[in-house]
Design an enzyme around this catalytic site. Structure first.
Site, short mmCIF file in Angstrom:
data_model
loop_
_atom_site.label_atom_id
_atom_site.label_comp_id
_atom_site.label_asym_id
_atom_site.label_seq_id
_atom_site.Cartn_x
_atom_site.Cartn_y
_atom_site.Cartn_z
N ILE A 12 -2.51 -9.58 -13.67
CA ILE A 12 -2.38 -8.31 -12.96
C ILE A 12 -3.41 -7.32 -13.50
O ILE A 12 -3.48 -7.08 -14.70
CB ILE A 12 -0.97 -7.73 -13.13
CG1 ILE A 12 0.09 -8.74 -12.66
CG2 ILE A 12 -0.81 -6.42 -12.39
CD1 ILE A 12 1.50 -8.40 -13.11
N TYR A 46 10.51 -4.89 -10.50
CA TYR A 46 10.08 -4.16 -11.69
C TYR A 46 11.18 -3.24 -12.22
O TYR A 46 11.20 -2.90 -13.41
CB TYR A 46 8.82 -3.36 -11.40
CG TYR A 46 7.57 -4.22 -11.36
CD1 TYR A 46 7.12 -4.87 -12.50
CD2 TYR A 46 6.85 -4.39 -10.18
CE1 TYR A 46 5.99 -5.67 -12.47
CE2 TYR A 46 5.72 -5.20 -10.14
CZ TYR A 46 5.30 -5.83 -11.29
OH TYR A 46 4.19 -6.62 -11.26
N ASP A 85 -8.36 -14.55 -3.02
CA ASP A 85 -8.10 -13.83 -4.28
C ASP A 85 -6.82 -14.32 -4.95
O ASP A 85 -6.26 -13.62 -5.79
CB ASP A 85 -8.06 -12.31 -4.05
CG ASP A 85 -6.79 -11.84 -3.35
OD1 ASP A 85 -6.10 -12.66 -2.70
OD2 ASP A 85 -6.48 -10.62 -3.45
#
Length: 210
Positions: A12, A46, A85
C-alpha cells in the site's frame, strides 16, 4: 518491449498505479486498474478488521477475477500489450495477513480454483519500499480510511509478498528497491525502470537496485 502482459505490484502506497499509468501511456498499452474504491467493505475493515476481513477479501477476489477475466479474454496476449496495477496473487497474500486460520484455509480453496483460470503475466514487477516512505505516500494521497495504517501492518504485508514470491517459479519477478527512486517526479528514475522492459529476464526472482 519484451513482454505482452505486465503486472505491477507493491505494498500500500508503493506507487504501483502511478507506474502502471506511466508505462501504459508510453507504450500505448491496455491499462487494467484495480477497482478498490468499489469495495463496500474496505473502509469498514480498517475500523473493524476482525469483523470485515473475510467479506473484504472475498469481494476483492471475485471482483479482481471478473475484471481480469473480462478484459484479458478480449485481448491477444501474444500480440497486444496489457499492463495491470495488480496481480490476482495479491488476494492470497493479503488474506494470509488479514484472515483467521480457518477463514484463510477456506479462502485459499476458492482462490486456487479461481486463479487457475487466469493467464499469468509475462513479468511481474514489485516495488519494494520501506514503511516510512509508504506511510508518507499514504498520508500524501489522503484517503481517510488509510490514515490509521501502522508500519507493522505494512511490514507484515511486504514480508508475505516476499515469502509468496519465493514459491512462484513460472514467470520472472523483478523486485525493484525503490526507496531512493522518485519515478513520478524524476524522469531519470522513471527511465531506469522503463529500460528494464527492454531486457529479457529468466523465470525466477530478480532483485534490482539502482
Amino acid at each position: 518491449m519484451k513482454y505482452n502482459y505486465i503486472a505491477i505490484e507493491g505494498c500500500i502506497g508503493a506507487g504501483k498505479t502511478s507506474l502502471a499509468e506511466m508505462l501504459a501511456a508510453d507504450f500505448n498499452a491496455e491499462l487494467i486498474l484495480e477497482r478498490f474504491a468499489d469495495n463496500p467493505f474496505l473502509s469498514k475493515f480498517y475500523k473493524e478488521p476482525a469483523h470485515y476481513a473475510f467479506p473484504l477479501e472475498m469481494t476483492f477476489l471475485t471482483d479482481r477475477y471478473q475484471q481480469l477475466k473480462n478484459l484479458l479474454s478480449k485481448r491477444d496476449l501474444f500480440t497486444d500489450l496489457v499492463i495491470a496495477d495488480y496481480f490476482i496473487d495479491k488476494c492470497a497474500i493479503f488474506s494470509k495477513n488479514n484472515l483467521q486460520q480457518d477463514e484463510y484455509n477456506l479462502f485459499l480453496k476458492i482462490y486456487d480454483i479461481i486463479s487457475d483460470f487466469l493467464p499469468k503475466p509475462d513479468i511481474l514487477v514489485y516495488l519494494y519500499n520501506n514503511s516510512e516512505n509508504l506511510l508518507r505516500n499514504i498520508t500524501k494521497r489522503g484517503r481517510d480510511y488509510e490514515q490509521n495504517i501502522k508500519a507493522a501492518y505494512l511490514e507484515s504485508i511486504q514480508e508475505n509478498y516476499l515469502t509468496f514470491f519465493k514459491q512462484r517459479t513460472n514467470f520472472p519477478i523483478l523486485i525493484i528497491e525503490s526507496n531512493t527512486l522518485d519515478f513520478v517526479n524524476c524522469i531519470d528514475d522513471y527511465n531506469k525502470i522503463k529500460a528494464l522492459f527492454q531486457q529479457k529476464f529468466e523465470i525466477g526472482m530478480h532483485r534490482i537496485m539502482f
